[in-house]
Design an enzyme around this catalytic site. Structure first.
Site, PDB file in Angstrom:
ATOM      1  N   SER A 257       0.833  -1.211   0.000  1.00 41.86           N
ATOM      2  CA  SER A 257       0.000   0.000   0.000  1.00 41.86           C
ATOM      3  C   SER A 257       0.862   1.253   0.000  1.00 41.86           C
ATOM      4  O   SER A 257       1.993   1.257   0.496  1.00 41.86           O
ATOM      5  CB  SER A 257      -0.917   0.030   1.226  1.00 41.86           C
ATOM      6  OG  SER A 257      -1.788  -1.070   1.228  1.00 41.86           O
TER       7      SER A 257
HETATM    8  N1  SAH Z   1      -1.329  -4.655   4.058  1.00 37.84           N
HETATM    9  C1  SAH Z   1      -0.585  -4.901   2.842  1.00 37.84           C
HETATM   10  C2  SAH Z   1      -1.356  -4.471   1.594  1.00 37.84           C
HETATM   11  C3  SAH Z   1      -1.604  -5.640   0.786  1.00 37.84           C
HETATM   12  S1  SAH Z   1      -2.605  -5.571  -0.648  1.00 37.84           S
HETATM   13  C4  SAH Z   1       0.802  -4.298   2.891  1.00 37.84           C
HETATM   14  O1  SAH Z   1       1.113  -3.590   3.840  1.00 37.84           O
HETATM   15  O2  SAH Z   1       1.600  -4.556   1.988  1.00 37.84           O
HETATM   16  C5  SAH Z   1      -3.966  -6.586  -0.100  1.00 37.84           C
HETATM   17  C6  SAH Z   1      -3.654  -8.009   0.263  1.00 37.84           C
HETATM   18  O3  SAH Z   1      -4.887  -8.607   0.675  1.00 37.84           O
HETATM   19  C7  SAH Z   1      -3.135  -8.895  -0.877  1.00 37.84           C
HETATM   20  O4  SAH Z   1      -1.955  -9.519  -0.496  1.00 37.84           O
HETATM   21  C8  SAH Z   1      -4.251  -9.921  -1.093  1.00 37.84           C
HETATM   22  O5  SAH Z   1      -3.779 -11.205  -1.485  1.00 37.84           O
HETATM   23  C9  SAH Z   1      -4.892  -9.954   0.277  1.00 37.84           C
HETATM   24  N2  SAH Z   1      -6.275 -10.441   0.335  1.00 37.84           N
HETATM   25  C10 SAH Z   1      -7.286 -10.225  -0.538  1.00 37.84           C
HETATM   26  N3  SAH Z   1      -8.412 -10.858  -0.128  1.00 37.84           N
HETATM   27  C11 SAH Z   1      -8.101 -11.466   1.058  1.00 37.84           C
HETATM   28  C12 SAH Z   1      -8.825 -12.285   1.974  1.00 37.84           C
HETATM   29  N4  SAH Z   1     -10.112 -12.617   1.776  1.00 37.84           N
HETATM   30  N5  SAH Z   1      -8.185 -12.733   3.065  1.00 37.84           N
HETATM   31  C13 SAH Z   1      -6.877 -12.431   3.300  1.00 37.84           C
HETATM   32  N6  SAH Z   1      -6.132 -11.682   2.468  1.00 37.84           N
HETATM   33  C14 SAH Z   1      -6.736 -11.193   1.357  1.00 37.84           C
END
Ligand code: SAH
Length: 217
Positions: free
Chosen positions: A66
């Site tokens: 993010s």
């Molecule tokens: N918090 C992260 C941002 C990641 S982007 C950071 O600091 O880098 C969002 C993430 O959510 C992705 O890795 C994606 O695979 C995950 N995601 C999407 N749907 C999800 C779900 N139902 N349960 C767990 N993770 C999920």
């Protein structure tokens, strides 16, 4: 910690923090944590020069780390206090989880892609951050470890998952982006009583989608 964090990295981080202040992030503890977590270590090596720009970046498996402003904005809304139990849905790169640990929270983070889960579970402790990492579908939360003081969803949800609301403590807060795949509104949900929730909106963002089920490779 034994990792590569040079005065140049530290200087770039300070500039990033100054930029976040200008963009309206006021919570000192949030700014301090972002000033400490070595974001360049969370990125593919080819993108390391972009680590301290206020931008989102690809981390593999079609996912992104993010944007720092988004991390700061969500973390500020959560108003994290030391020792609070925090559930993060969407571990991704692990950067947001590290920021929460840096603020003294007890962090539980869940990722639906096995590849990312395995990578982060090894990487974070190697740089001194040890949240509890889980592989699973974050739509379901972690019912066995609930309730949580705070819940943070870092992927765009089509609607607010009921199961997550029910894993909040009374008085607890959930921050979650809700909308379609092109744009989500940031919601702050507070569980004011057993069956009573308030909600406030905090402007538009764009996240990768919150998806159901898990990916096992
Ligand atoms: N918090 C992260 C941002 C990641 S982007 C950071 O600091 O880098 C969002 C993430 O959510 C992705 O890795 C994606 O695979 C995950 N995601 C999407 N749907 C999800 C779900 N139902 N349960 C767990 N993770 C999920």
């Amino acid at each position: 910690m034994n990792y590569n964090d040079t005065p140049r990295h530290q200087g770039l981080r300070k500039r990033l923090v100054d930029g976040l202040k200008i963009k309206g992030i006021r919570n000192e503890k949030v700014l301090e944590a972002i000033g400490k977590v070595p974001r360049h270590l969370f990125m593919e090596s080819g993108f390391i020069n972009f680590a301290y720009k206020d931008q989102a970046f690809p981390i593999g498996a079609g996912q992104t780390i993010s944007q720092p402003f988004t991390v700061a904005f969500q973390t500020q809304l959560l108003n994290i206090q030391k020792n609070e139990k925090v559930l993060e849905v969407g571990t991704g790169s692990g950067y947001q989880a590290a920021v929460l640990v840096e603020m003294g929270a007890k962090v539980f983070t869940i990722e639906r892609q096995r590849e990312l889960y395995l990578k982060v579970q090894k990487f974070l402790p190697s740089i001194g951050y040890s949240p509890a990492c889980f592989f699973g579908d974050g739509y379901k939360g972690l019912p066995n470890l609930a309730p949580f003081d705070k819940i943070l969803v870092t992927a765009g949800a089509p609607s607010i998952p009921q199961e997550l609301k029910l894993q909040l403590k009374i008085g607890g807060t959930m921050v979650i982006p809700v909308g379609d795949k092109n744009r989500q509104e940031m919601y702050e949900i507070v569980r004011v009583a057993e069956n009573d929730f308030t909600s406030k909106k905090h402007g538009g963002f764009v996240f990768v989608p919150l998806l159901k089920g898990t990916v096992n490779n």
